[in-house]
Design a protein around this motif. Structure first.
Motif, PDB file in Angstrom:
ATOM      1  N   ASP A  60       0.802  -0.920   0.004  1.00 50.78           N
ATOM      2  CA  ASP A  60      -0.183   0.178   0.101  1.00 50.78           C
ATOM      3  C   ASP A  60       0.673   1.191   0.050  1.00 50.78           C
ATOM      4  OD1 ASP A  60      -2.506  -1.290  -0.162  1.00 50.78           O
ATOM      5  OD2 ASP A  60      -2.602  -1.265   1.908  1.00 50.78           O
ATOM      6  N   GLY A  61       1.989   1.190  -0.932  1.00 53.40           N
ATOM      7  CA  GLY A  61       2.838   2.520  -0.791  1.00 53.40           C
ATOM      8  C   GLY A  61       3.686   2.722   0.372  1.00 53.40           C
ATOM      9  N   ARG A  62       3.815   1.652   1.324  1.00 55.19           N
ATOM     10  CA  ARG A  62       4.379   1.817   2.378  1.00 55.19           C
ATOM     11  C   ARG A  62       5.551   0.810   2.410  1.00 55.19           C
ATOM     12  NH1 ARG A  62       0.712   2.591   7.612  1.00 55.19           N
ATOM     13  NH2 ARG A  62       2.334   4.007   8.194  1.00 55.19           N
ATOM     14  N   GLU A  63       6.956   1.114   2.817  1.00 55.23           N
ATOM     15  CA  GLU A  63       8.059   0.334   2.894  1.00 55.23           C
ATOM     16  C   GLU A  63       7.818  -0.341   4.190  1.00 55.23           C
ATOM     17  OE1 GLU A  63      12.785   0.261   2.667  1.00 55.23           O
ATOM     18  OE2 GLU A  63      11.732   1.551   1.387  1.00 55.23           O
ATOM     19  N   ARG A  64       7.838  -1.977   4.256  1.00 55.97           N
ATOM     20  CA  ARG A  64       7.864  -2.713   5.469  1.00 55.97           C
ATOM     21  C   ARG A  64       8.980  -3.555   5.213  1.00 55.97           C
ATOM     22  NH1 ARG A  64       3.621  -2.582   9.015  1.00 55.97           N
ATOM     23  NH2 ARG A  64       4.904  -3.833  10.298  1.00 55.97           N
ATOM     24  N   ASN A  65       9.606  -4.214   6.300  1.00 57.27           N
ATOM     25  CA  ASN A  65      10.270  -5.401   6.489  1.00 57.27           C
ATOM     26  C   ASN A  65       9.851  -6.703   6.803  1.00 57.27           C
ATOM     27  OD1 ASN A  65      12.615  -3.993   5.611  1.00 57.27           O
ATOM     28  ND2 ASN A  65      13.143  -3.368   7.503  1.00 57.27           N
ATOM     29  N   LEU A  66      10.085  -7.437   5.997  1.00 55.02           N
ATOM     30  CA  LEU A  66       9.371  -9.020   6.182  1.00 55.02           C
ATOM     31  C   LEU A  66      10.438  -9.941   6.188  1.00 55.02           C
ATOM     32  CD1 LEU A  66       6.831 -10.748   6.398  1.00 55.02           C
ATOM     33  CD2 LEU A  66       6.922 -10.695   3.897  1.00 55.02           C
ATOM     34  N   PHE A  67      10.618 -10.767   7.317  1.00 55.12           N
ATOM     35  CA  PHE A  67      11.672 -11.672   7.607  1.00 55.12           C
ATOM     36  C   PHE A  67      11.364 -13.138   7.394  1.00 55.12           C
ATOM     37  CE2 PHE A  67      13.366  -7.990   9.277  1.00 55.12           C
ATOM     38  CZ  PHE A  67      14.680  -7.928   9.213  1.00 55.12           C
ATOM     39  N   TYR A  68      11.986 -13.851   6.704  1.00 55.49           N
ATOM     40  CA  TYR A  68      11.708 -15.225   6.697  1.00 55.49           C
ATOM     41  C   TYR A  68      12.875 -16.213   7.574  1.00 55.49           C
ATOM     42  CZ  TYR A  68      10.875 -20.046   5.071  1.00 55.49           C
ATOM     43  OH  TYR A  68      10.623 -21.436   5.043  1.00 55.49           O
ATOM     44  N   GLU A  69      12.392 -16.429   8.681  1.00 57.24           N
ATOM     45  CA  GLU A  69      13.325 -17.009   9.608  1.00 57.24           C
ATOM     46  C   GLU A  69      13.172 -18.493  10.180  1.00 57.24           C
ATOM     47  OE1 GLU A  69      14.211 -15.048  14.038  1.00 57.24           O
ATOM     48  OE2 GLU A  69      12.237 -16.088  13.584  1.00 57.24           O
ATOM     49  N   THR A  70      13.892 -19.501   9.608  1.00 54.10           N
ATOM     50  CA  THR A  70      13.651 -20.668   9.919  1.00 54.10           C
ATOM     51  C   THR A  70      12.280 -21.223   9.856  1.00 54.10           C
ATOM     52  OG1 THR A  70      15.575 -20.473  11.579  1.00 54.10           O
ATOM     53  CG2 THR A  70      14.597 -22.562  11.380  1.00 54.10           C
ATOM     54  N   ASN A  71      11.763 -21.148   8.742  1.00 52.16           N
ATOM     55  CA  ASN A  71      10.521 -21.765   8.442  1.00 52.16           C
ATOM     56  C   ASN A  71       9.218 -20.910   8.759  1.00 52.16           C
ATOM     57  OD1 ASN A  71      11.488 -23.762   6.859  1.00 52.16           O
ATOM     58  ND2 ASN A  71      11.897 -25.054   8.696  1.00 52.16           N
ATOM     59  N   ARG A  72       9.446 -19.698   9.367  1.00 54.41           N
ATOM     60  CA  ARG A  72       8.592 -18.924  10.029  1.00 54.41           C
ATOM     61  C   ARG A  72       8.554 -17.287   9.375  1.00 54.41           C
ATOM     62  NH1 ARG A  72       7.330 -19.330  16.280  1.00 54.41           N
ATOM     63  NH2 ARG A  72       9.346 -18.300  16.308  1.00 54.41           N
ATOM     64  N   TRP A  73       7.766 -16.433   9.241  1.00 49.63           N
ATOM     65  CA  TRP A  73       7.565 -15.298   8.597  1.00 49.63           C
ATOM     66  C   TRP A  73       7.257 -14.396   9.825  1.00 49.63           C
ATOM     67  CZ3 TRP A  73       8.780 -13.973   3.753  1.00 49.63           C
ATOM     68  CH2 TRP A  73       8.704 -15.364   2.744  1.00 49.63           C
ATOM     69  N   PHE A  74       7.939 -13.214  10.036  1.00 53.51           N
ATOM     70  CA  PHE A  74       7.562 -12.245  10.799  1.00 53.51           C
ATOM     71  C   PHE A  74       7.897 -10.777  10.182  1.00 53.51           C
ATOM     72  CE2 PHE A  74      12.264 -12.730  12.193  1.00 53.51           C
ATOM     73  CZ  PHE A  74      12.498 -11.274  12.378  1.00 53.51           C
ATOM     74  N   VAL A  75       7.044  -9.874  11.005  1.00 54.71           N
ATOM     75  CA  VAL A  75       7.369  -8.355  10.502  1.00 54.71           C
ATOM     76  C   VAL A  75       7.693  -7.624  11.834  1.00 54.71           C
ATOM     77  CG1 VAL A  75       5.567  -8.430   8.650  1.00 54.71           C
ATOM     78  CG2 VAL A  75       4.871  -8.141  10.927  1.00 54.71           C
ATOM     79  N   GLU A  76       8.268  -6.713  11.552  1.00 51.71           N
ATOM     80  CA  GLU A  76       8.524  -5.803  12.713  1.00 51.71           C
ATOM     81  C   GLU A  76       7.303  -4.647  13.103  1.00 51.71           C
ATOM     82  OE1 GLU A  76      13.328  -5.352  11.574  1.00 51.71           O
ATOM     83  OE2 GLU A  76      11.946  -3.866  10.714  1.00 51.71           O
ATOM     84  N   THR A  77       6.947  -4.572  14.254  1.00 51.47           N
ATOM     85  CA  THR A  77       5.996  -3.785  14.703  1.00 51.47           C
ATOM     86  C   THR A  77       6.190  -3.175  15.938  1.00 51.47           C
ATOM     87  OG1 THR A  77       5.043  -5.319  15.965  1.00 51.47           O
ATOM     88  CG2 THR A  77       4.263  -5.458  13.985  1.00 51.47           C
TER      89      THR A  77
END
Length: 80
Positions: A60-77
């Motif tokens: 949606d026009g905003r930059e976000r970091n998405l991580f793939y960490e040992t078979n799981r995904w997380f975002v920074e909040t």
């Protein structure tokens, strides 16, 4: 401000070479957010803790970091 890890569901594609490309983030309430573009992917550490493949994404026009960490995904909040 302190960052937290929020584990999320991700709908992604895996090509014939094993490369993952995230397409959607599914938030806790079931809301889907389309990833408009992956700007960069590389091995990186998160200030929230942990490390893995960091995908810098436009959502949606905003930059976000998405991580793939040992078979799981997380975002920074900013909220736990």
């Amino acid at each position: 401000m302190k960052l937290f890890k929020k584990y999320v569901k991700v709908i992604s594609l895996c090509d014939e070479d094993g490369n993952l490309t995230p397409g959607y983030i599914v938030w806790i309430n079931g809301q889907k957010y389309k990833i408009d573009k992956v700007l960069e992917s590389r091995q990186a550490a998160s200030p929230a803790g942990g490390c893995g493949i960091r995908y810098r994404c436009l959502i949606d026009g905003r930059e976000r970091n998405l991580f793939y960490e040992t078979n799981r995904w997380f975002v920074e909040t900013y909220r736990p």
